[in-house]
Design an enzyme around this catalytic site. Structure first.
Site, PDB file in Angstrom:
ATOM      1  NE  ARG A  59     -12.914  71.411  25.498  1.00  0.00           N
ATOM      2  CZ  ARG A  59     -11.954  70.739  26.075  1.00  0.00           C
ATOM      3  NH1 ARG A  59     -11.105  71.340  26.858  1.00  0.00           N
ATOM      4  NH2 ARG A  59     -11.820  69.463  25.876  1.00  0.00           N
ATOM      5  CE  LYS A 169     -17.791  50.129  24.844  1.00  0.00           C
ATOM      6  NZ  LYS A 169     -17.451  50.163  23.422  1.00  0.00           N
ATOM      7  CG  HIS A 199     -25.099  50.485  21.397  1.00  0.00           C
ATOM      8  ND1 HIS A 199     -23.763  50.326  21.669  1.00  0.00           N
ATOM      9  CD2 HIS A 199     -25.292  49.923  20.183  1.00  0.00           C
ATOM     10  CE1 HIS A 199     -23.190  49.705  20.669  1.00  0.00           C
ATOM     11  NE2 HIS A 199     -24.089  49.440  19.740  1.00  0.00           N
ATOM     12  CE  LYS A 203     -26.825  46.418  18.831  1.00  0.00           C
ATOM     13  NZ  LYS A 203     -26.709  47.071  17.541  1.00  0.00           N
ATOM     14  CD  GLU A 237     -17.847  45.522  15.346  1.00  0.00           C
ATOM     15  OE1 GLU A 237     -18.378  46.597  15.066  1.00  0.00           O
ATOM     16  OE2 GLU A 237     -16.967  45.401  16.210  1.00  0.00           O
ATOM     17  CG  ASP A 256     -14.686  48.186  21.548  1.00  0.00           C
ATOM     18  OD1 ASP A 256     -15.168  49.217  22.043  1.00  0.00           O
ATOM     19  OD2 ASP A 256     -14.813  47.879  20.346  1.00  0.00           O
ATOM     20  CG  HIS A 261     -21.643  45.782  23.446  1.00  0.00           C
ATOM     21  ND1 HIS A 261     -22.179  46.815  24.160  1.00  0.00           N
ATOM     22  CD2 HIS A 261     -20.832  46.365  22.521  1.00  0.00           C
ATOM     23  CE1 HIS A 261     -21.724  47.966  23.687  1.00  0.00           C
ATOM     24  NE2 HIS A 261     -20.897  47.716  22.697  1.00  0.00           N
ATOM     25  CE  LYS A 362     -13.829  46.826  16.485  1.00  0.00           C
ATOM     26  NZ  LYS A 362     -15.100  47.545  16.351  1.00  0.00           N
TER      27      LYS A 362
HETATM   28  C1  BG6 Z   1     -19.237  49.832  20.210  1.00  0.00           C
HETATM   29  C2  BG6 Z   1     -17.783  49.491  20.040  1.00  0.00           C
HETATM   30  O1  BG6 Z   1     -19.588  49.795  21.571  1.00  0.00           O
HETATM   31  O2  BG6 Z   1     -20.027  48.890  19.504  1.00  0.00           O
HETATM   32  C3  BG6 Z   1     -17.416  49.450  18.561  1.00  0.00           C
HETATM   33  O3  BG6 Z   1     -16.992  50.456  20.698  1.00  0.00           O
HETATM   34  C4  BG6 Z   1     -18.330  48.533  17.808  1.00  0.00           C
HETATM   35  O4  BG6 Z   1     -16.062  49.018  18.403  1.00  0.00           O
HETATM   36  C5  BG6 Z   1     -19.791  48.865  18.108  1.00  0.00           C
HETATM   37  O5  BG6 Z   1     -18.063  48.670  16.428  1.00  0.00           O
HETATM   38  C6  BG6 Z   1     -20.706  47.849  17.512  1.00  0.00           C
HETATM   39  O6  BG6 Z   1     -22.026  48.280  17.644  1.00  0.00           O
HETATM   40  P1  BG6 Z   1     -23.153  47.721  16.681  1.00  0.00           P
HETATM   41  O7  BG6 Z   1     -24.408  48.294  17.233  1.00  0.00           O
HETATM   42  O8  BG6 Z   1     -22.814  48.207  15.312  1.00  0.00           O
HETATM   43  O9  BG6 Z   1     -23.072  46.239  16.767  1.00  0.00           O
END
Ligand code: BG6
Length: 512
Positions: A59, A169, A199, A203, A237, A256, A261, A362
């Site tokens: 926008r 997502k 994603h 990898k 993480e 999440d 994943h 996290k």
């Molecule tokens: C995302 C999540 O899909 O993946 C995030 O929404 C997360 O919360 C991230 O931090 C982690 O991705 P990667 O590639 O850094 O492991």
């Protein structure tokens, strides 16, 4: 062999056809951090289509040059390697900007005009269309419907212009909303035109699961309940939720990270050999079967086999970290999980009875994602009375990140006159074996969508199975008498209750 030649040839053979890529949500974070740096890295390797046009759209009212300047900052900051000025200059000429509110059909008409004008500069070329929706899911339906209305989505058919829509997502919040979202976008698109991105599937180490399993003769015979004691998957993480409280507090780590994943990695790890690696549905059929076979939990099992928790204040990497409930934007009485541990079981012929432990969180001590297979222990009868102690599992571990590689733990005799047994690790790392850094997941996935290869994208039935298998957990967690939300100090490996979950079966979490 001349390496530059190999690279050149490789580049040619993997180049996608002529493409116009339109990024909706182009003023957002994902575009600057991942998408444009990813495209620049593809340009650096000469993988982009010969005829290629990128149109950023959002926008905000920006000129082409404003947009180029903005995303170039992102390239300098986030690209995995420096992009040479000559490559950037050439790439920037292919980069354009068109202000557009995808919910307004008039704006989408104007976008069409721009696409046609840019395409006309390269007469005789028929461009495929890729629309990347880097935005919240509530916009997917309206944008797809407007694109269709103005004629920017051609029906899916052999020989027709290839039109693909990439969606990020979260794909739904639960089974019902995922179904609803799917129904909405399917009004404008065929399933074959929808690329649901996860994603993790881009990898290198995750893709290597298939090569590892099916290009080696020695592991496949062991890949089943007879030889595997248990499996662990950890997605740890060190970061907290940053500025994403509005999204995260509504979702939590189970939605999440695990729903997408982790379950995708698990499915790949446990699939039956697919018919083919080069047709998207062979692999996706097998993944869907695995997800369908994961046992759905009863309410009692949810209490016994799941642990959720939130971090309290602590120290991560030497820096103080606030607790989850003190994070900006988090509801003070939030019950959202920033950590989860689960015990799952795949109830099929190959895997029945093999516990699968999953943890994701996290604000843990470090960032590490690892898949680990613990094989059955050898009997210790030959070593009795030799103070060897209990023999250990052979352990195969696939480190997805940050140190991409694999290791196999085997028992060995240390040098010396006495019979002793000690575990040793045989290691392979991408760094030392291949000598090149792996591409970012988005590079591979962007290339695949331009080529029309959906293998590494999630099909709708996989999404629905994942939500379906988590549904009993959400139901119990959200019931009037929910199980507790435990606590763990930021910078530690999660709550003690997660250790108890795994200890109850005499296993323990792998030290990472
Ligand atoms: C995302 C999540 O899909 O993946 C995030 O929404 C997360 O919360 C991230 O931090 C982690 O991705 P990667 O590639 O850094 O492991």
């Amino acid at each position: 062999m001349d390496e530059s030649k190999t690279k050149e040839n490789e580049g040619r053979s993997t180049r996608p056809p002529a493409t116009i890529l339109v990024i909706f949500g182009a003023s957002g974070d994902l575009t600057s951090r991942k998408l444009i740096p990813g495209l620049c890295n593809l340009a650096e390797d000469d993988y982009l289509p010969e005829n290629f046009i990128v149109i950023g759209s959002s926008r905000s009212k920006l000129s082409d040059d404003d947009f180029r300047a903005k995303v170039y900052e992102g390239v300098k900051k986030y690209s995995r390697r420096p992009i040479s000025p000559a490559v950037w200059e050439k790439f920037a000429k292919r980069l354009h900007y068109q202000p557009c509110d995808g919910e307004k059909v008039g704006d989408v008409e104007a976008l069409k005009g721009r696409m046609e004008a840019l395409a006309a500069e390269q007469p005789g070329v028929r461009f495929n269309y890729v629309y990347y929706l880097a935005m919240a899911p509530q916009f997917f339906g309206p944008i797809a419907s407007n694109l269709k209305e103005v004629g920017l989505i051609e029906p899916y058919a052999k020989g027709a212009r290839q039109t693909s829509v990439v969606v990020e997502k979260p794909f739904g919040h639960d089974l019902e909303s995922a179904r609803e979202l799917n129904t909405i976008i399917r009004q404008s698109l065929a399933e074959e035109q929808i690329y649901r991105i996860d994603h993790y599937l881009g990898k290198e180490t995750v893709q290597n699961i298939l090569v590892f399993r099916f290009a080696n003769g020695i592991f496949e015979p062991l890949w089943n309940r007879k030889y595997v004691d248990h499996i662990q998957i950890s997605v740890c993480e060190d970061i907290g939720i940053g500025t994403r409280a509005a999204y995260f507090d509504q979702n939590g780590i189970l939605r999440d990270i695990v729903q997408n994943h982790v379950l995708q990695m698990l499915a790949l790890l446990c699939i039956e050999p697919p018919n083919s690696l080069s047709d998207a549905d062979s692999i996706r059929d097998e993944k869907a079967k695995v997800l369908r076979s994961i046992k759905r939990m009863t309410p009692e099992e949810v209490r016994a086999n799941t642990v959720r928790a939130q971090y309290t204040k602590g120290t991560v990497g030497g820096e103080p970290a606030v607790g989850y409930l003190e994070e900006n934007g988090v509801a003070p009485d939030s019950k959202t999980d920033s950590y989860v541990a689960l015990k799952l079981e795949i109830d099929n012929w190959r895997w029945s009875g093999v516990p699968i432990y999953i943890r994701a969180g996290k604000r843990l001590p470090k960032r590490i994602t690892e898949i680990t297979i613990f094989f059955n222990k050898a009997p210790d009868s030959l070593f009795k009375g030799r103070q060897v102690g209990e023999l250990e599992h052979n352990v195969l571990s696939i480190q997805v990140q940050p140190k991409e590689g694999m290791s196999l733990r085997i028992s060995s005799k240390p040098p010396g006159p006495r019979m002793r047994v000690r575990p040793v690790e045989m290691d392979f790392t991408y760094d030392s074996s291949f000598g090149v850094a792996s591409p970012e997941a988005y590079e591979r996935l962007l290339l695949d969508v331009m080529k029309g290869d959906a293998t590494l994208f999630t099909r709708n039935d996989e999404i629905e199975e994942s939500w379906d298998l988590l549904a009993p957990i959400f139901k119990e967690w959200e019931s009037s008498n929910p199980p507790p939300v435990y606590e763990y100090e930021a910078g530690t490996w999660g709550p003690v209750e997660a250790d108890q979950l795994i200890n109850s079966t005499k296993d323990s979490w792998r030290k990472l």
